[in-house]
Write an enzyme that holds these catalytic residues in place. Structure first.
Site, PDB file in Angstrom:
ATOM      1  CB  SER A  43      50.401  40.554  83.848  1.00 38.19           C
ATOM      2  OG  SER A  43      49.197  40.715  83.143  1.00 38.19           O
ATOM      3  CD  GLN A  71      62.135  46.169  79.359  1.00 37.13           C
ATOM      4  OE1 GLN A  71      62.807  46.612  80.291  1.00 37.13           O
ATOM      5  NE2 GLN A  71      62.360  44.989  78.805  1.00 37.13           N
ATOM      6  CG  HIS A  90      49.747  49.023  87.773  1.00 41.08           C
ATOM      7  ND1 HIS A  90      49.020  47.895  88.025  1.00 41.08           N
ATOM      8  CD2 HIS A  90      49.510  49.349  86.489  1.00 41.08           C
ATOM      9  CE1 HIS A  90      48.365  47.539  86.943  1.00 41.08           C
ATOM     10  NE2 HIS A  90      48.632  48.401  85.991  1.00 41.08           N
TER      11      HIS A  90
END
Ligand code: PAF
Length: 288
Positions: free
Chosen positions: A191, A154, A43
């Site tokens: 993630s 992406q 992020h």
């Protein structure tokens, strides 16, 4: 260089509109980075792209219930607003928009966004209703914040392509920027869900990246046994303990799986796998 600046924290639609409105009056370009919080280095790299490309940046933090299936991790999804706001402040974000469910959704919603074809493959095939939920909330966020540009990663490539399509079809006046995938040293794509992995699973997890990297090196327009090569990598991953949802090569525009690659095309080499209960996704783009 990280800067410490004042950050606005807005929960209501009017509040964030006022903040963005005052920036726009000053002629500033506004960037939006939509997130579900639990901010990690992936992020932060999207936020940095926004900070580089806009004068002021809004990060939205909202765990959107409509994009989770009934058996998915909506309840367990990590929520750490104070820590996220701190990270945003350190990155020079101007405002965080963190609405409640009541603010984002009516008691009863009569309208929805339907998707044709582009959700029938990849993650869309196994996460029924997921992308409809994503577009529903991103459309609302675009209408609330009205940014000049928005950054999406992406890593969620099907999400990116669907949002691109929504911007085109719904005529949102917003420039999209695609942020790169951030990887750990061993290649595992960063993630929020990596935190669910046990130590043992974490050592196995980069196998997905390695398979994609191997396929990226091997595949090209001269290769006529694409499916055989992919099948071989699927077998290897299964032998390592992964359960495969999909591992395949898809056309960038139609998201259909392909058998033979052609020159002057962009393809997505993508996989979604389970390690225990944890679903991992990753992809690489191939421009031929
Ligand atoms: O990518 C995400 O985190 C979410 O799907 C998004 C775009 C914030 C919508 O809830």
């Amino acid at each position: 260089m990280k800067q410490q600046v004042d950050i606005e924290v807005a929960e209501a639609v009017d509040e964030i509109r006022e903040v963005v409105g005052s920036w726009k009056k000053q002629g500033k370009a506004v960037g939006l980075v939509p997130t579900m919080g639990a901010l990690h280095s992936g992020h932060l790299s999207l936020i940095r792209r926004a900070v580089e490309n806009a004068d002021e940046v809004v990060v939205s933090i909202y765990v959107n219930p409509t994009q989770f299936g009934p058996d998915e991790d909506y309840e367990e999804y990590p929520r750490q607003l104070e820590d996220d706001i701190k990270k945003c402040r350190e990155e020079g974000v101007g405002a965080v928009f963190c609405p409640s469910d009541e603010i984002m959704y009516e008691d009863r919603e009569y309208l929805s966004i339907q998707i044709d074809q582009l959700n029938e493959t990849m993650c869309g095939a196994s996460r029924e209703g997921h992308f409809e939920g994503v577009l529903q909330i991103v459309n609302k966020l675009f209408n609330v914040v009205k940014p000049d540009l928005a950054v999406f990663g992406q890593k969620d490539i099907q999400q990116y392509i669907l949002i691109e399509q929504m911007v085109r079809e719904f005529k949102h006046d917003i420039r999209l920027i695609q942020g790169d995938i951030v990887r750990a040293n061993d290649g595992l794509a960063v993630s929020s869900r990596n935190r669910y992995l046990s130590d043992e699973q974490r050592t196995i997890a980069p196998g997905l990246y390695r398979s994609l990297r191997y396929l990226k090196q091997q595949l090209g327009p001269d290769v006529d046994n694409v499916s055989l090569m992919i099948r071989h990598q699927q077998d290897e991953l299964e032998a390592k303990g992964f359960e495969i949802d999909y591992l395949n090569i898809f056309d960038y525009k139609t998201l259909e799986p392909i058998e033979q690659m052609e020159s002057d095309h962009t393809y997505i080499l993508a996989g979604a796998v389970y390690l225990g209960e944890t679903r991992l996704i990753d992809n690489m783009l191939l421009r031929i």
